[in-house]
Design a protein around this motif. Structure first.
Motif, PDB file in Angstrom:
ATOM      1  N   VAL A  68       0.836  -1.205   0.000  1.00 46.22           N
ATOM      2  CA  VAL A  68       0.000   0.000   0.000  1.00 46.22           C
ATOM      3  C   VAL A  68       0.868   1.251   0.000  1.00 46.22           C
ATOM      4  CG1 VAL A  68      -1.682   1.303   1.344  1.00 46.22           C
ATOM      5  CG2 VAL A  68      -1.951  -1.165   1.081  1.00 46.22           C
ATOM      6  N   THR A  69       1.962   1.217   0.763  1.00 45.13           N
ATOM      7  CA  THR A  69       2.862   2.377   0.798  1.00 45.13           C
ATOM      8  C   THR A  69       3.518   2.595  -0.556  1.00 45.13           C
ATOM      9  OG1 THR A  69       3.301   1.964   3.141  1.00 45.13           O
ATOM     10  CG2 THR A  69       4.845   3.378   1.967  1.00 45.13           C
ATOM     11  N   ALA A  70       3.951   1.494  -1.200  1.00 46.89           N
ATOM     12  CA  ALA A  70       4.597   1.619  -2.511  1.00 46.89           C
ATOM     13  C   ALA A  70       3.652   2.215  -3.547  1.00 46.89           C
ATOM     14  CB  ALA A  70       5.099   0.253  -2.976  1.00 46.89           C
ATOM     15  N   LEU A  71       2.358   1.932  -3.412  1.00 51.09           N
ATOM     16  CA  LEU A  71       1.396   2.517  -4.341  1.00 51.09           C
ATOM     17  C   LEU A  71       0.910   3.885  -3.881  1.00 51.09           C
ATOM     18  CD1 LEU A  71      -0.776  -0.658  -5.064  1.00 51.09           C
ATOM     19  CD2 LEU A  71       1.006   0.312  -6.510  1.00 51.09           C
ATOM     20  N   GLY A  72       0.794   4.070  -2.578  1.00 55.07           N
ATOM     21  CA  GLY A  72       0.203   5.301  -2.059  1.00 55.07           C
ATOM     22  C   GLY A  72       1.131   6.500  -2.078  1.00 55.07           C
ATOM     23  N   VAL A  73       2.433   6.265  -1.813  1.00 50.44           N
ATOM     24  CA  VAL A  73       3.358   7.409  -1.767  1.00 50.44           C
ATOM     25  C   VAL A  73       3.479   8.091  -3.124  1.00 50.44           C
ATOM     26  CG1 VAL A  73       5.767   8.042  -1.414  1.00 50.44           C
ATOM     27  CG2 VAL A  73       4.624   6.563   0.233  1.00 50.44           C
ATOM     28  N   PRO A  74       3.723   7.372  -4.237  1.00 50.13           N
ATOM     29  CA  PRO A  74       3.763   8.063  -5.541  1.00 50.13           C
ATOM     30  C   PRO A  74       2.444   8.761  -5.878  1.00 50.13           C
ATOM     31  CG  PRO A  74       4.728   5.878  -5.716  1.00 50.13           C
ATOM     32  CD  PRO A  74       4.067   5.950  -4.388  1.00 50.13           C
ATOM     33  N   LEU A  75       1.319   8.104  -5.512  1.00 47.21           N
ATOM     34  CA  LEU A  75       0.032   8.730  -5.776  1.00 47.21           C
ATOM     35  C   LEU A  75      -0.134  10.016  -4.976  1.00 47.21           C
ATOM     36  CD1 LEU A  75      -2.716   8.579  -7.156  1.00 47.21           C
ATOM     37  CD2 LEU A  75      -3.532   7.161  -5.272  1.00 47.21           C
ATOM     38  N   SER A  76       0.322   9.993  -3.724  1.00 45.16           N
ATOM     39  CA  SER A  76       0.237  11.197  -2.896  1.00 45.16           C
ATOM     40  C   SER A  76       1.097  12.320  -3.467  1.00 45.16           C
ATOM     41  CB  SER A  76       0.665  10.874  -1.463  1.00 45.16           C
ATOM     42  OG  SER A  76      -0.155   9.885  -0.898  1.00 45.16           O
ATOM     43  N   VAL A  77       2.285  11.979  -3.931  1.00 45.06           N
ATOM     44  CA  VAL A  77       3.161  12.992  -4.537  1.00 45.06           C
ATOM     45  C   VAL A  77       2.510  13.566  -5.792  1.00 45.06           C
ATOM     46  CG1 VAL A  77       5.390  13.351  -5.660  1.00 45.06           C
ATOM     47  CG2 VAL A  77       5.241  11.976  -3.584  1.00 45.06           C
ATOM     48  N   THR A  78       1.894  12.700  -6.592  1.00 47.56           N
ATOM     49  CA  THR A  78       1.234  13.176  -7.814  1.00 47.56           C
ATOM     50  C   THR A  78       0.071  14.101  -7.492  1.00 47.56           C
ATOM     51  OG1 THR A  78       1.843  11.117  -8.939  1.00 47.56           O
ATOM     52  CG2 THR A  78       0.052  12.406  -9.904  1.00 47.56           C
ATOM     53  N   VAL A  79      -0.713  13.734  -6.474  1.00 45.77           N
ATOM     54  CA  VAL A  79      -1.841  14.586  -6.071  1.00 45.77           C
ATOM     55  C   VAL A  79      -1.349  15.948  -5.605  1.00 45.77           C
ATOM     56  CG1 VAL A  79      -3.645  14.857  -4.322  1.00 45.77           C
ATOM     57  CG2 VAL A  79      -3.402  12.698  -5.544  1.00 45.77           C
ATOM     58  N   ALA A  80      -0.296  15.969  -4.799  1.00 53.35           N
ATOM     59  CA  ALA A  80       0.230  17.239  -4.299  1.00 53.35           C
ATOM     60  C   ALA A  80       0.782  18.089  -5.443  1.00 53.35           C
ATOM     61  CB  ALA A  80       1.312  16.974  -3.258  1.00 53.35           C
ATOM     62  N   GLU A  81       1.506  17.465  -6.354  1.00 55.13           N
ATOM     63  CA  GLU A  81       2.060  18.225  -7.474  1.00 55.13           C
ATOM     64  C   GLU A  81       0.956  18.767  -8.379  1.00 55.13           C
ATOM     65  OE1 GLU A  81       4.721  15.497  -9.296  1.00 55.13           O
ATOM     66  OE2 GLU A  81       6.414  16.023  -7.980  1.00 55.13           O
ATOM     67  N   ARG A  82      -0.114  17.997  -8.534  1.00 55.90           N
ATOM     68  CA  ARG A  82      -1.219  18.498  -9.358  1.00 55.90           C
ATOM     69  C   ARG A  82      -1.903  19.696  -8.707  1.00 55.90           C
ATOM     70  NH1 ARG A  82      -6.235  14.638 -10.395  1.00 55.90           N
ATOM     71  NH2 ARG A  82      -6.638  15.322  -8.250  1.00 55.90           N
TER      72      ARG A  82
END
Length: 469
Positions: free
Chosen positions: A17-31
């Motif tokens: 979950v962390t491996a999938l969630g951390v990149p997604l969180s970074v993408t959301v913040a950058e967007r």
């Protein structure tokens, strides 16, 4: 084992979950940050176009009002700056106050006045408090006359990012909770046969050979394992029962012929004279027959006691009350002294055949084999509070440390005790019975000898303590 399996599965799920969630969180913040930056970039682009017209025509009143309304509406100071850094249009006080704590502003201003569109400043991380500075040159190429600059507080943007992160974390917890909810009963179902095998093995190690594992539950592989285990235990139980039956039957069948042989030998006594050389042979034959009868009695007793592997609670005071006086009489007859130091109220698990029989054997060994003057019986509760230690110590000859392990083997006798009555089975049987009750029989140094050299012998029995109630 159940917990260990979950300890392995849950961290793996957390890593996934962390491996999938951390990149997604970074993408959301950058967007979120990109949307804010594009919005500010569109604003300063429009203001730069208006400022170029206003500065070239000298009519800046309308632009000044619009810049003021923009600041009042959004709380974002926006200003038109000339090449010297002087505020030409916009809320100068608000702009200067906001620009005071922005170290990236000089770099961005220099790039904008040079005709370039600088990279945005400001971090998207929720724990950062820097502002977003966006600048747009007024004019083109060598005709740049100033720049439009906005300084935006990103606290609302960062708050939205934090809210999205919390939402993503909540969504990430759902599969973890679902995994634990599913893995707990599934792993319990898978491991139940293993737990039953472990419990059955523990009971078998205590001497109960009738225990069998459940071969009807769990995965097919474990059911086959349980069936193989039960088949093995059937074979072991049958072999042990045949062995015990053979010992018991052989002892019983030999008893009558041996008794008849002894009677026949003893019937010869009236025909022997005291000075006759046959008298010595007769005495040897009678002694050997008596020893064989004692051995058969011991074998039968051993077979009977080993056929039962149950233990029950008993009050130590009640056991001693029926035996201490007899022990004192035996020691007094032998010219020895018995000392008993046992605290009242001790309740423990009694081995098969009775704790009194075991203590009788230990006292008998101390009286017959040690040549002691003092025999001491003591009891205490272990420091852990889960067992009772009963020790029978004497100040006699003792046994060498190298011989103590052998002394618990069947039919073993010390070289100096070969001519003393006995079969060599007593300590071995006692050790087996105590072990079957979950305890231990060990041999140690006893009391100091009266001569001052060395120690006597001690047999120490440790049995589980039974809580009152």
């Amino acid at each position: 084992m159940h917990r260990r399996l979950l300890i392995v599965l849950v961290p793996l799920a957390v890593l996934l979950v962390t491996a999938l969630g951390v990149p997604l969180s970074v993408t959301v913040a950058e967007r979120e940050m990109q949307e804010t930056y594009v919005d500010r970039l569109n604003d300063v682009g429009r203001f730069a176009s208006l400022a170029e017209t206003a500065l070239s025509s000298g009519r800046s009143e309308a632009l000044q009002r619009e810049l003021a309304r923009y600041h009042d509406l959004y709380g974002i100071p926006v200003a038109v700056i000339d090449s010297s850094g002087t505020v030409l249009l916009g809320p100068a006080d608000a702009y200067q106050e906001a620009a005071r704590d922005e170290p990236a502003l000089p770099r961005i201003m220099t790039a904008a006045l040079a005709g370039a569109r600088p990279e945005p400043s400001g971090e998207w991380a929720p724990w950062d408090d820097s502002a977003l500075v966006v600048a747009e040159p007024v004019g083109r190429d060598s005709e740049v006359v100033g720049a439009v600059v906005t300084i935006s507080d990103l606290s609302k943007t960062r708050h939205r990012i934090l809210v999205r992160w919390v939402q993503l974390a909540g969504l990430g917890l759902l599969p973890l909770v679902a995994l634990v909810a599913v893995a707990w009963p599934v792993s319990a179902w898978v491991l139940r046969p293993v737990r039953e095998l472990d419990a059955a093995s523990s009971r078998i190690s205590q001497g109960d050979l009738t225990i069998r594992a459940d071969a009807e539950a769990g995965p097919a592989e474990l059911r086959r394992l349980a069936e193989s285990f039960n088949t093995m235990m059937d074979a072991v139980e049958n072999a042990v029962q045949r062995q015990r039956a053979f010992v018991s039957d052989a002892s019983h069948q030999l008893r009558n012929p041996l008794t008849s042989l002894r009677l026949a030998v003893e019937s010869l006594e009236p025909h022997l004279r005291a000075a006759d050389s046959g008298r010595q042979v007769y005495d040897i034959a009678v002694d050997e027959l008596k020893a064989m009868q004692r051995l058969l009695n011991s074998l039968q007793a051993s077979a009977r006691m080993e056929s039962i592997r149950t233990a029950s609670p008993v009050e130590l005071d009640a056991v001693l009350a029926t035996r201490v006086e007899r022990w004192r009489a035996l020691t007094a007859t032998a010219g020895q002294t018995l000392a008993v130091d046992v605290p009242p109220g001790l309740r423990l698990l009694e081995p098969t055949g009775g704790l009194g029989s075991i203590l009788d054997e230990l006292i008998s060994n101390a009286l017959r084999l040690s040549g002691a003057r003092l025999v001491e019986v003591t009891a205490r509760v272990t420091d852990a509070g889960d067992a009772v230690v009963i020790a029978v110590r004497d100040d006699g000859q003792g046994i060498d440390a190298a011989e103590r392990d052998q002394a618990l083997r069947r039919f073993w006798r010390a070289p100096r005790h070969q001519n003393v009555t006995g079969t060599g089975l007593g300590l071995a049987i006692c050790a087996d019975l105590v072990g079957a009750a979950g305890g231990e029989l060990r041999l140690e140094d006893g009391l100091p000898r009266p001569s001052g050299s060395g120690h006597g012998f001690a047999a120490v029995v440790t049995l589980p303590l039974v809580p009152p109630g």
